[in-house]
Motif scaffolding. Structure first.
Motif, PDB file in Angstrom:
ATOM      1  N   LEU A 197      85.926 -55.268  26.611  1.00 18.79           N
ATOM      2  CA  LEU A 197      86.745 -54.726  25.527  1.00 18.79           C
ATOM      3  C   LEU A 197      88.017 -55.537  25.413  1.00 18.79           C
ATOM      4  N   ARG A 198      88.435 -55.778  24.196  1.00 20.42           N
ATOM      5  CA  ARG A 198      89.774 -56.317  23.962  1.00 20.42           C
ATOM      6  C   ARG A 198      90.547 -55.249  23.198  1.00 20.42           C
ATOM      7  N   LEU A 199      91.578 -54.724  23.876  1.00 20.16           N
ATOM      8  CA  LEU A 199      92.402 -53.703  23.239  1.00 20.16           C
ATOM      9  C   LEU A 199      93.814 -54.242  23.093  1.00 20.16           C
ATOM     10  N   TYR A 200      94.502 -53.779  22.072  1.00 24.68           N
ATOM     11  CA  TYR A 200      95.874 -54.230  21.858  1.00 24.68           C
ATOM     12  C   TYR A 200      96.839 -53.095  22.157  1.00 24.68           C
ATOM     13  N   VAL A 201      97.847 -53.427  22.963  1.00 22.00           N
ATOM     14  CA  VAL A 201      98.822 -52.420  23.375  1.00 22.00           C
ATOM     15  C   VAL A 201     100.210 -52.952  23.052  1.00 22.00           C
ATOM     16  N   GLU A 308     106.525 -56.437  23.012  1.00 23.34           N
ATOM     17  CA  GLU A 308     105.405 -57.309  23.330  1.00 23.34           C
ATOM     18  C   GLU A 308     104.097 -56.634  22.918  1.00 23.34           C
ATOM     19  N   CYS A 309     103.206 -57.445  22.373  1.00 29.00           N
ATOM     20  CA  CYS A 309     101.886 -56.948  21.993  1.00 29.00           C
ATOM     21  C   CYS A 309     100.876 -57.586  22.944  1.00 29.00           C
ATOM     22  N   TYR A 310     100.344 -56.790  23.851  1.00 31.10           N
ATOM     23  CA  TYR A 310      99.452 -57.315  24.885  1.00 31.10           C
ATOM     24  C   TYR A 310      97.988 -57.207  24.482  1.00 31.10           C
ATOM     25  N   ASN A 328      96.855 -60.031  28.647  1.00 33.27           N
ATOM     26  CA  ASN A 328      97.337 -61.279  28.063  1.00 33.27           C
ATOM     27  C   ASN A 328      98.605 -61.048  27.261  1.00 33.27           C
ATOM     28  N   ALA A 329      99.579 -61.949  27.463  1.00 31.69           N
ATOM     29  CA  ALA A 329     100.844 -61.820  26.742  1.00 31.69           C
ATOM     30  C   ALA A 329     100.742 -62.380  25.335  1.00 31.69           C
ATOM     31  N   SER A 330      99.856 -63.337  25.137  1.00 32.35           N
ATOM     32  CA  SER A 330      99.723 -63.935  23.809  1.00 32.35           C
ATOM     33  C   SER A 330      98.276 -63.870  23.376  1.00 32.35           C
ATOM     34  N   PRO A 331      97.800 -62.665  23.039  1.00 30.19           N
ATOM     35  CA  PRO A 331      96.401 -62.573  22.621  1.00 30.19           C
ATOM     36  C   PRO A 331      96.169 -63.468  21.405  1.00 30.19           C
TER      37      PRO A 331
END
Lengths: 425, 524
Positions: A197-201, A308-310, A328-331
């Motif tokens: 999964l790739r989720l954005y937080v 930050e958008c992780y 990841n800090a820079s998806p």
């Protein structure tokens, strides 16, 4: 109104620029007086470095925290999380409870991990307990699947260590360090294929912690059928779901890019496994996200100019337990398909609406959570201010003799059982 | 079955009894009855009475009722008559002829593909190939044989072309005297329901009734409806009663219960005999290679494998569809439709009746997009055998109507006519405008109808639609939805000035919410 917002940007991506221009912002160079900076992690580090002596003003906002690597470097994340568990244990916090086998009941959400070379002996001890296990080696400072390999014999590790020593005589510096993690060898398969999964937080503040979960995350599928057979350990297409790796596979499809929305996954799991277990899975994912952030909130330089958008990478095993793999800090903001492009445009749009309300000049002294209507596809995941207020209220009630539920699982149940308004429901 | 004559009724009873006697239920019940009769407590004096009550107590009565109900539902879709077999298939001669001509065309194109590519219609696989196929059975999608020369036998637009040219020779239709020239593309005088009749038929969809698909949305903070629905659904499942489950589905199923509810409506229970049957079909696939297999393979690749909702199910779909092509039990749905399965002869025995075989064994030649009927079910079932039997049941009950010519009210021709008449009656301006710019609405809507919207709606919305198909036991809801979509996008459609532009307005249906749309179209 006090003039237009000036933006600076290190990454020439249309999903960013289109969003800035839609708001009528004007482009500025990094040296000018920008109000909003979408920078690379390196730029952020330079801006905040002591030598630079640069002081951000109240109307300046930037997209990284100075020491984000506390969360996003694999070795540091593990270190911080281990310390967080110990601290909670010392406090006697029920969240840090362990089961009969000594595993954390509620905080066991990353695969067993060791730092190499530092923890080599600890690793060997663990490996001997389960000699048939598979482990995954990752360089700490790299992303997108670079330098990753699997091992299932100690000899392979020894060979690797000999080989890398002959390459350079220098002692392994931080950059050459690896983490070795227990490989999740019972992943949940959908259609016989492995995925993550790739989720954005989005985090707008660490102290107090304020974070948001994006609804439009996705699953990334391997193009090759999954097999746990050890003869296929070298076939990285089976094991790694990174799009940058899968893109080189023969089977890569340009229409969907191996990406499946979380919404589809939910529909499938609810349909085939039932609602209760699916709800629990999503609750567990939210739970692990909040605690991974709490684990670093103490060490993070909580600069109020930063957000930050992780990109969270999570693997689900076949018991529907989520495992946090890395943050990841820079998806990636590169779009692989049309749907992907729309999703990423919306991700930036919704993120900007939260950190730059109404697209106006920012004021970092404002630290409220925007109203629900302004959150777009984000859901408020955790707001420490609200949570504190909640606890206070409950304390008062309990002093008045009202029941607050059984002790022990109290904190956990405030997440999963009856959710207070501070959480994601 | 209201208004049926005594003769028709007794015919029906005969038919149902005959069908049931051929099922395992009959033998199982006999065995159960025998076991009951051997009990000591049994009185021979009132044998009949005691047997009946014993069977009722042990749950057999419910099973029998469900089985009878299932037969009745299937019969309800057919003409309840004692007409000769060809009339039972299709009462209109011109319809039978047209279907026959269409089948010849398909067969010709299949045969010419065989000659062109010099591949046989069927061949036995050498043992090595069998072994190899068996070993990669669960990953059929990864092997990529060269199929660039294979073309789908026909696509929805080819089929539409044929439907559009259907004429009733009795309705005095001539090129010159075109006083009987309908607005739409369908030129047959078929009786269609009015909105008023549909309102009665679909009264459970009314705005005043809470629905799954609206009232269970996560945005609604108090999810009273959703939890009540789930509770009720559990009770329906416990009752194991098909008519109850069907009534329940009219208002939509909660995602978590859908699989069980549908299986109950369709009477699908996968027991060990079914498993064995499934394995046998699988062995047929392993042993023989059919030309159809390549067409199936190609269709999966062209549709599901390229779709962001369904690509993950590619391997599963290959299995299901290959197995379907070998299943001769599908043939029985041909008894009551104008269609006749294609025939072929064993090599060297051309023209000899006794060596005639149905090709493919299921009689179904897939068209471009056929895969999507099964793809949508992958969100509900992940165990291959269960998925297969539900798919087969859905196909023989509903989907086969969608690509055969017939005058049946559930047939594709009637569905097209219903769509056109709804749009003409309630959106005359829109219809006239689209017709004027060369964008006949049916040209766009036909592919939706033919695929029962599979692959056009969002994955969750499609399942909510199929809930209603099963619940109301009718495909008419498809025409209503197609009408609703045109009506909903009318503002944009009134601005277009070409077919391409109209198609663009309607190209993405994934954002639509099914239930509000249906309610808008039916009850506003």
């Amino acid at each position: 109104m006090a003039g237009k917002v000036k933006y600076a940007c290190d990454i020439e991506k249309s999903v960013l620029i289109n969003n800035f221009e839609k708001r009528g912002w004007v482009s500025a160079s990094a040296d000018e007086d920008w109000n909003f900076y979408w920078s690379s992690v390196q730029t952020t580090r330079n801006i905040f470095s002591i030598e630079n002596g640069y002081r951000l003003q109240d109307d300046q906002v930037i997209n990284h925290f100075p020491n984000h690597y506390e969360l996003t470097r694999k070795d540091l994340m593990v270190k911080n999380l281990k310390r967080y568990r110990k601290d909670l244990e010392k406090e006697g916090n029920p969240v840090s409870e362990r089961d009969e086998e000594g595993r954390y009941k509620y905080l066991d959400f990353i695969p067993v991990t060791f730092l190499l070379p530092a923890d080599y002996n600890l690793f060997v001890e663990e490996f001997r307990k389960n000699p048939n296990s598979t482990w995954i080696m990752k360089p700490t400072g790299k992303a997108r699947g670079i330098g990753i390999f699997l091992i299932n014999k100690l000899s392979q590790l020894k060979k690797w260590s000999r080989d890398s020593k002959t390459n350079s005589f220098a002692a392994p510096s931080g950059k050459d360090a690896y983490v070795i993690s227990r490989y999740i060898d019972n992943p949940l398969l959908i259609g016989g294929k492995k995925f993550d999964l790739r989720l954005y937080v989005l985090v707008t503040s660490y102290r107090p912690l304020k974070c948001y979960m994006y609804r439009l995350g996705f699953c990334r599928f391997c193009t090759v059928k999954y097999t746990s057979s050890t003869s296929e350990l070298d076939n990285m297409f089976i094991h790694l779901t990174n799009v940058s790796i899968q893109k080189h596979g023969d089977e890569y499809n340009n229409v969907h890019g191996g990406k499946w929305t979380i919404k589809n996954m939910r529909l499938f799991l609810e349909g085939t496994r039932g609602k209760e277990v699916t709800d629990k899975l999503f609750d567990d994912i939210n739970w692990l996200t909040v605690h991974s952030l709490k684990a670093v909130s103490g060490v993070m330089a909580n600069d109020r100019h930063c957000f930050e958008c992780y990109g969270y990478d999570i693997i689900i095993d076949n018991n529907l337990k989520p495992w946090l793999i890395e943050v990841n800090a820079s998806p990636s903001l590169t779009s692989t398909t049309a749907a992907d492009r729309i999703m990423k445009y919306n991700l930036i749009n919704d993120s900007l609406n939260i950190v730059m309300p109404n697209g106006e000049l920012p004021d970092v002294r404002w630290n409220k959570v925007p109203p629900k209507e302004a959150l777009g596809n984000y859901d408020l995941l955790y707001d420490e201010d609200l949570a504190q207020a909640d606890i206070l209220e409950r304390d008062t009630k309990s002093r008045l003799g009202l029941s607050v539920g059984s002790r022990g699982r109290d904190t956990k149940s405030s997440f999963t059982g009856r959710p207070p308004p501070t959480t994601w429901k | 079955m209201d208004g049926a004559t005594d003769m028709e009724l007794s015919h029906l009873v005969d038919m149902v009894t005959r069908n049931l006697k051929a099922t395992p239920l009959y033998t199982d019940m006999r065995q159960a009855a025998a076991a009951q009769a051997q009990k000591d407590s049994f009185h021979l004096g009132d044998l009949k009475q005691s047997l009946l009550s014993a069977l009722e107590e042990s749950g057999w009565e419910r099973k029998l009722r469900n089985a009878v109900y299932r037969e009745m539902l299937i019969c309800a879709q057919r003409e309840l008559s004692i007409a000769p077999p060809e009339d039972q298939k299709e009462p209109l001669t011109y319809m039978r002829k047209a279907q026959g001509a269409w089948e010849k065309r398909i067969l010709k194109s299949l045969n010419s593909m065989c000659t062109e590519l010099s591949v046989p219609l069927a061949r036995k696989r050498p043992p090595q190939e069998q072994k190899e196929l068996l070993s990669r059975w669960t990953e059929l999608g990864t092997e990529e044989p060269d199929l660039s020369h294979f073309r789908p036998v026909y696509a929805p637009k080819d089929f539409l072309e044929v439907l559009v040219n259907l004429r009733n020779p009795n309705s005095n239709w001539t090129e010159q005297a075109s006083h009987f020239n309908l607005w739409g593309l369908v030129q047959l005088p078929l009786r269609t329901k009015t909105r008023k009749q549909l309102q009665t038929d679909f009264s459970e969809l009314s705005i005043s009734e809470p629905q799954a698909g609206v009232d269970d949305s996560p945005e609604i903070p108090v999810d009273v409806f959703a939890s009540e629905r789930t509770k009720l659904g559990r009770r329906v499942l416990e009752a194991e009663h098909s008519p109850l489950a069907q009534q329940y589905a009219k208002k939509g199923c909660p995602t978590g219960l859908r699989g069980a509810i549908w299986a109950q409506i369709l009477g699908v229970k996968v027991d060990s005999v079914d498993q064995l049957y499934y394995q046998q079909l699988k062995s047929y696939v392993i042993h023989h290679d059919l030309l159809i297999d390549s067409l199936i393979y190609k269709d999966v690749k062209l549709t599901a494998a390229n779709d962001d909702y369904y690509f993950v199910f590619e391997d599963l779909l290959h299995q299901i569809l290959l197995i379907f092509s070998r299943d001769t039990s599908v043939l029985k749905c041909f008894a009551h439709t104008s269609a006749t399965p294609a025939k072929s002869y064993i090599r060297g025995k051309l023209g000899m009746e006794e060596f005639q075989v149905t090709y493919p064994p299921s009689g179904v030649i897939p068209f471009h997009g056929f895969t999507m009927y099964a793809a949508s079910l992958c969100f509900v079932y992940d165990e291959p055998a269960r998925l297969y039997f539900v798919f087969r049941e859905m196909y023989t009950r509903y989907f086969f109507h969608l690509h055969h010519m017939s005058s049946h009210p559930q047939g594709i021709v009637s569905l097209c006519a219903l769509f056109e008449s709804l749009l003409q009656t309630h959106e005359p301006e829109l219809f006239y405008h689209l017709k004027g710019v060369g964008a006949q609405p049916l040209k766009i809507a036909f592919k939706w109808l033919m695929r029962a919207f599979a692959g056009f709606l969002g994955s969750d919305q499609l399942l909510l639609l199929w809930d209603r198909v099963l619940g109301f036991n009718s495909l008419e809801i498809l025409s209503v939805l197609a009408f609703a979509i045109f009506s909903f996008r009318r503002t944009n459609l009134l601005e277009v000035s070409s077919y391409a532009a109209a198609e663009a307005v309607l190209s993405d249906l994934t954002t639509l919410k099914l239930v509000p749309l249906l309610q808008l179209a039916l009850f506003s």
